[in-house]
Write a protein that holds these residues in place. Structure first.
Motif, PDB file in Angstrom:
ATOM      1  N   PRO A   2       0.826  -1.213   0.000  1.00  0.00           N
ATOM      2  CA  PRO A   2       0.000   0.000   0.000  1.00  0.00           C
ATOM      3  C   PRO A   2       0.860   1.263   0.000  1.00  0.00           C
ATOM      4  CG  PRO A   2      -0.674  -1.515   1.739  1.00  0.00           C
ATOM      5  CD  PRO A   2       0.606  -2.038   1.168  1.00  0.00           C
ATOM      6  N   ALA A   3       0.438   2.246  -0.760  1.00  0.00           N
ATOM      7  CA  ALA A   3       1.199   3.496  -0.875  1.00  0.00           C
ATOM      8  C   ALA A   3       1.253   4.259   0.439  1.00  0.00           C
ATOM      9  CB  ALA A   3       0.600   4.362  -1.973  1.00  0.00           C
ATOM     10  N   ASP A   4       0.318   4.009   1.355  1.00  0.00           N
ATOM     11  CA  ASP A   4       0.308   4.770   2.605  1.00  0.00           C
ATOM     12  C   ASP A   4       1.302   4.250   3.647  1.00  0.00           C
ATOM     13  OD1 ASP A   4      -1.095   2.459   3.157  1.00  0.00           O
ATOM     14  OD2 ASP A   4      -2.711   3.452   4.236  1.00  0.00           O
ATOM     15  N   HIS A   5       2.076   3.215   3.304  1.00  0.00           N
ATOM     16  CA  HIS A   5       3.087   2.698   4.220  1.00  0.00           C
ATOM     17  C   HIS A   5       4.443   3.370   4.009  1.00  0.00           C
ATOM     18  CE1 HIS A   5       0.979  -1.355   5.244  1.00  0.00           C
ATOM     19  NE2 HIS A   5       0.137  -0.342   5.225  1.00  0.00           N
ATOM     20  N   TYR A   6       4.554   4.228   3.020  1.00  0.00           N
ATOM     21  CA  TYR A   6       5.831   4.850   2.692  1.00  0.00           C
ATOM     22  C   TYR A   6       6.070   6.127   3.496  1.00  0.00           C
ATOM     23  CZ  TYR A   6       6.367   1.414  -0.940  1.00  0.00           C
ATOM     24  OH  TYR A   6       6.507   0.228  -1.607  1.00  0.00           O
ATOM     25  N   THR A   7       7.288   6.636   3.411  1.00  0.00           N
ATOM     26  CA  THR A   7       7.721   7.800   4.166  1.00  0.00           C
ATOM     27  C   THR A   7       7.612   9.052   3.300  1.00  0.00           C
ATOM     28  OG1 THR A   7       9.314   6.352   5.259  1.00  0.00           O
ATOM     29  CG2 THR A   7       9.615   8.723   5.552  1.00  0.00           C
ATOM     30  N   TYR A   8       6.695   9.934   3.663  1.00  0.00           N
ATOM     31  CA  TYR A   8       6.448  11.149   2.884  1.00  0.00           C
ATOM     32  C   TYR A   8       6.914  12.380   3.643  1.00  0.00           C
ATOM     33  CZ  TYR A   8       3.505   8.114   0.092  1.00  0.00           C
ATOM     34  OH  TYR A   8       3.048   7.099  -0.710  1.00  0.00           O
ATOM     35  N   ARG A   9       7.254  13.402   2.857  1.00  0.00           N
ATOM     36  CA  ARG A   9       7.673  14.681   3.426  1.00  0.00           C
ATOM     37  C   ARG A   9       7.223  15.774   2.469  1.00  0.00           C
ATOM     38  NH1 ARG A   9      13.001  17.520   3.210  1.00  0.00           N
ATOM     39  NH2 ARG A   9      13.605  15.852   1.809  1.00  0.00           N
ATOM     40  N   VAL A  10       6.808  16.880   3.041  1.00  0.00           N
ATOM     41  CA  VAL A  10       6.453  18.052   2.237  1.00  0.00           C
ATOM     42  C   VAL A  10       7.331  19.200   2.706  1.00  0.00           C
ATOM     43  CG1 VAL A  10       4.652  19.720   1.670  1.00  0.00           C
ATOM     44  CG2 VAL A  10       4.080  17.291   1.885  1.00  0.00           C
ATOM     45  N   THR A  11       7.944  19.878   1.759  1.00  0.00           N
ATOM     46  CA  THR A  11       8.813  21.003   2.082  1.00  0.00           C
ATOM     47  C   THR A  11       8.570  22.121   1.071  1.00  0.00           C
ATOM     48  OG1 THR A  11      11.097  21.615   2.600  1.00  0.00           O
ATOM     49  CG2 THR A  11      10.769  20.145   0.726  1.00  0.00           C
ATOM     50  N   TRP A  12       9.068  23.291   1.372  1.00  0.00           N
ATOM     51  CA  TRP A  12       8.942  24.433   0.481  1.00  0.00           C
ATOM     52  C   TRP A  12      10.102  24.443  -0.496  1.00  0.00           C
ATOM     53  CZ3 TRP A  12       5.617  27.700  -1.330  1.00  0.00           C
ATOM     54  CH2 TRP A  12       6.047  28.867  -1.967  1.00  0.00           C
ATOM     55  N   SER A  13       9.818  24.706  -1.765  1.00  0.00           N
ATOM     56  CA  SER A  13      10.852  24.815  -2.788  1.00  0.00           C
ATOM     57  C   SER A  13      10.977  26.283  -3.197  1.00  0.00           C
ATOM     58  CB  SER A  13      10.495  23.963  -4.009  1.00  0.00           C
ATOM     59  OG  SER A  13      11.403  24.227  -5.059  1.00  0.00           O
ATOM     60  N   PRO A  14      12.012  26.982  -2.735  1.00  0.00           N
ATOM     61  CA  PRO A  14      12.180  28.386  -3.118  1.00  0.00           C
ATOM     62  C   PRO A  14      12.376  28.555  -4.630  1.00  0.00           C
ATOM     63  CG  PRO A  14      13.757  27.792  -1.386  1.00  0.00           C
ATOM     64  CD  PRO A  14      13.043  26.547  -1.814  1.00  0.00           C
ATOM     65  N   GLU A  15      13.035  27.565  -5.257  1.00  0.00           N
ATOM     66  CA  GLU A  15      13.285  27.647  -6.692  1.00  0.00           C
ATOM     67  C   GLU A  15      11.983  27.623  -7.493  1.00  0.00           C
ATOM     68  OE1 GLU A  15      14.611  24.930  -4.910  1.00  0.00           O
ATOM     69  OE2 GLU A  15      16.482  25.961  -4.408  1.00  0.00           O
ATOM     70  N   ASP A  16      11.035  26.808  -7.032  1.00  0.00           N
ATOM     71  CA  ASP A  16       9.770  26.656  -7.747  1.00  0.00           C
ATOM     72  C   ASP A  16       8.668  27.556  -7.204  1.00  0.00           C
ATOM     73  OD1 ASP A  16      10.634  24.466  -9.516  1.00  0.00           O
ATOM     74  OD2 ASP A  16      10.775  23.324  -7.654  1.00  0.00           O
ATOM     75  N   GLY A  17       8.859  28.087  -6.000  1.00  0.00           N
ATOM     76  CA  GLY A  17       7.839  28.922  -5.385  1.00  0.00           C
ATOM     77  C   GLY A  17       6.597  28.127  -5.016  1.00  0.00           C
ATOM     78  N   GLU A  18       6.771  26.821  -4.750  1.00  0.00           N
ATOM     79  CA  GLU A  18       5.658  25.947  -4.386  1.00  0.00           C
ATOM     80  C   GLU A  18       6.136  24.927  -3.367  1.00  0.00           C
ATOM     81  OE1 GLU A  18       2.555  25.261  -7.798  1.00  0.00           O
ATOM     82  OE2 GLU A  18       4.534  24.641  -8.527  1.00  0.00           O
ATOM     83  N   HIS A  19       5.182  24.228  -2.791  1.00  0.00           N
ATOM     84  CA  HIS A  19       5.499  23.123  -1.898  1.00  0.00           C
ATOM     85  C   HIS A  19       5.816  21.898  -2.750  1.00  0.00           C
ATOM     86  CE1 HIS A  19       4.197  25.234   1.720  1.00  0.00           C
ATOM     87  NE2 HIS A  19       3.268  25.753   0.934  1.00  0.00           N
ATOM     88  N   VAL A  20       6.739  21.079  -2.249  1.00  0.00           N
ATOM     89  CA  VAL A  20       7.103  19.872  -2.988  1.00  0.00           C
ATOM     90  C   VAL A  20       6.875  18.661  -2.081  1.00  0.00           C
ATOM     91  CG1 VAL A  20       9.572  20.104  -2.413  1.00  0.00           C
ATOM     92  CG2 VAL A  20       8.895  18.698  -4.351  1.00  0.00           C
ATOM     93  N   GLY A  21       6.164  17.677  -2.609  1.00  0.00           N
ATOM     94  CA  GLY A  21       5.934  16.424  -1.913  1.00  0.00           C
ATOM     95  C   GLY A  21       6.985  15.420  -2.348  1.00  0.00           C
ATOM     96  N   LEU A  22       7.564  14.706  -1.368  1.00  0.00           N
ATOM     97  CA  LEU A  22       8.628  13.747  -1.632  1.00  0.00           C
ATOM     98  C   LEU A  22       8.323  12.425  -0.943  1.00  0.00           C
ATOM     99  CD1 LEU A  22      11.514  16.217  -0.772  1.00  0.00           C
ATOM    100  CD2 LEU A  22      10.817  15.537  -3.075  1.00  0.00           C
ATOM    101  N   CYS A  23       8.909  11.359  -1.456  1.00  0.00           N
ATOM    102  CA  CYS A  23       8.781  10.042  -0.838  1.00  0.00           C
ATOM    103  C   CYS A  23      10.193   9.462  -0.730  1.00  0.00           C
ATOM    104  CB  CYS A  23       7.888   9.123  -1.667  1.00  0.00           C
ATOM    105  SG  CYS A  23       7.690   7.483  -0.936  1.00  0.00           S
ATOM    106  N   ALA A  24      10.626   9.154   0.502  1.00  0.00           N
ATOM    107  CA  ALA A  24      12.002   8.696   0.733  1.00  0.00           C
ATOM    108  C   ALA A  24      12.323   7.409  -0.022  1.00  0.00           C
ATOM    109  CB  ALA A  24      12.243   8.501   2.229  1.00  0.00           C
TER     110      ALA A  24
END
Length: 107
Positions: A2-24
């Motif tokens: 299941p995709a909900d078992h993974y490690t997610y993080r959301v951070t701000w991207s100054p280069e893009d001027g948006e939030h970026v969602g990541l998965c370790a």
């Protein structure tokens, strides 16, 4: 997996001027969005799609970090001079080299 078992993080991207969602567990994937909630929702959907595609193609899917077993041991190579300095510091502090390094890593 299941995709909900993974490690997610959301951070701000100054280069893009948006939030970026990541998965370790899938470091090559990312999702840009205007809000943190949308970035998290986007990366979770992308991971779910990626897992489905990998399974369809017979590829092995990464195991989530949360479900892996860790021994608590790993090996590190350092220069002999650094090894000597750490061993001396541990002796001066009256602790094992393992304890000293563990405390330094935790700091």
């Amino acid at each position: 997996m299941p995709a909900d078992h993974y490690t997610y993080r959301v951070t701000w991207s100054p280069e893009d001027g948006e939030h970026v969602g990541l998965c370790a567990e899938f470091p090559s994937l990312s999702w840009l969005a205007r809000s943190p909630d949308a970035a998290l929702k986007g990366i979770r959907a992308m991971v779910a799609d990626t897992i489905a595609d990998m399974k369809k193609n017979g590829e092995s899917v990464p195991e989530p970090f949360a479900e892996k077993r860790y021994s608590g041991e790993f090996r590190v190579r350092i220069p002999p001079e650094q090894h000597r300095a750490l061993a001396m510091l541990a002796a001066e502090q009256g602790v094992s080299l393992n304890r000293l390094v563990s405390m330094k890593l935790a700091a």
